[in-house]
Design an enzyme around this catalytic site. Sequence first.
Site, PDB file in Angstrom:
ATOM      1  N   LEU A 358       0.846  -1.197   0.000  1.00  0.00           N
ATOM      2  CA  LEU A 358       0.000   0.000   0.000  1.00  0.00           C
ATOM      3  C   LEU A 358       0.881   1.246   0.000  1.00  0.00           C
ATOM      4  O   LEU A 358       1.926   1.266   0.647  1.00  0.00           O
ATOM      5  CB  LEU A 358      -0.890   0.018   1.252  1.00  0.00           C
ATOM      6  CG  LEU A 358      -1.735  -1.225   1.523  1.00  0.00           C
ATOM      7  CD1 LEU A 358      -2.636  -0.992   2.728  1.00  0.00           C
ATOM      8  CD2 LEU A 358      -2.576  -1.603   0.317  1.00  0.00           C
ATOM      9  N   CYS A 359       0.404   2.289  -0.681  1.00  0.00           N
ATOM     10  CA  CYS A 359       1.226   3.487  -0.782  1.00  0.00           C
ATOM     11  C   CYS A 359       0.979   4.407   0.413  1.00  0.00           C
ATOM     12  O   CYS A 359       0.464   5.514   0.261  1.00  0.00           O
ATOM     13  CB  CYS A 359       0.995   4.200  -2.107  1.00  0.00           C
ATOM     14  SG  CYS A 359      -0.742   4.324  -2.542  1.00  0.00           S
ATOM     15  N   THR A 360       1.300   3.887   1.589  1.00  0.00           N
ATOM     16  CA  THR A 360       1.269   4.710   2.794  1.00  0.00           C
ATOM     17  C   THR A 360       2.435   4.286   3.681  1.00  0.00           C
ATOM     18  O   THR A 360       2.724   3.082   3.792  1.00  0.00           O
ATOM     19  CB  THR A 360      -0.057   4.555   3.585  1.00  0.00           C
ATOM     20  OG1 THR A 360       0.187   4.929   4.954  1.00  0.00           O
ATOM     21  CG2 THR A 360      -0.599   3.137   3.558  1.00  0.00           C
TER      22      THR A 360
END
Length: 408
Positions: A358-360
């Site tokens: 996930l792009c976090t």
Amino acid sequence: MKALGPIPAGFAAEGGVLVVGGKPVTQWVEEAGDTPLFLYEADRIRDRVAQLRRAMPERLALHYAVKANPFPSLLRLMNELVDGFDIASGGELDIVTGAGIDPALVSFAGPGKRDRELEAAIRAGVTLNLESEAEADRALAIAERLALTPRLAIRVNPDFDLKGSGMKMGGGAKPFGIDAERVPELVRRIAASGAEWRGFHIFAGSQALDGEAIAETQGQALDLAARLALQSGVALPHCNLGGGLGIPYFPGDAAVDLQLVGERLAARFQDLPEVLKDTAFCIELGRYLVGEAGIYIARVIDRKESHGEVFLVTDGGLHHQLAASGNFGTVVRRNYPSAIATRFGAPVEEEASIVGCLCTPLDKLADKGGFPRAEVGDLIAVFCAGAYGATASPASFLGQGPALEVLA
Ligand SMILES: Cc1ncc(COP(=O)(O)O)c(C=O)c1O
């Protein structure tokens, strides 16, 4: 390098690959057809229940808190092992009945029960742990409309909490349960209504590792139950003493001294006041029964370096393992136990962070841990993943979808 949490005892490797339920995880992945994958080791759950039964007084029944892990195959196993089930919603009621569990063994606690959930529970013969006087009124009115006898218990908001617990559910103002001093009047009202009076539910906290604190809280729950039963003047058929036994997740955590808890409770049971002599008792446990039996497996998709740090980017992440990422009820992020499952037991060669897809920046399963060098295609394992993993993580986030689950 940051420390990793303690891997539960008894995991071994075959040809360098972590073995779960008698088979290498590579075989489980092949059979399941994909990663990420939760494996729940049935024998570990059986052993844990057997340990509890040996340590606790025989008079104490054992309930499973379905919220910890409602996977249907696991529920069917629990149905062979425990005496009752505690649910927290109409959705969980559907899941337990779908798994073939007798609703007469089920109690339903949780604030904000909707009328349709109360109705389904009353129709099924589930015990309602009432969370407020208003909920009691609604349950009684629904039962009258259905011409059914509801099975009613009261969740008491105790005037104490479980010391050292990760999540406190009592002691002061809480949305859970009914303040102790208002309980006797409601008991009398329920008894007079013709409902089946089922007793008290006293849940003071969760994820405690200190056996002394757990024993003390169980003693306080017994004292409170006796006081409220006397004040209400109505016999107490059943009392749920709560739970709260935790598991070691983080560096430095040590397991609960189960022997101590069992001995202290047995001593209290030897010496019960007259008003509790005929009362049946239970505890309700979630993570203690299933947490350490769960292993989350994901595959390394990319191996990257950035500013001298190694990142193992996997196809898993916080959408399945919110708790391991440090975003479910923890204040300071610490590492869960984790390993390279396809190089299990190999010496530490490097510092690496295991991250999700996930792009976090929150999506971290292990932060700067010490691991053998892993390559693309290796499998990683996060341990202690059997409770509040799949069920307490945002699987739909970024369109990822749920992980596979297997009872191993
Ligand atoms: C009422 C109730 N029962 C059971 C549990 C399960 O706790 P655990 O999984 O820590 O045993 C909780 C957790 O918050 C709870 O609130």
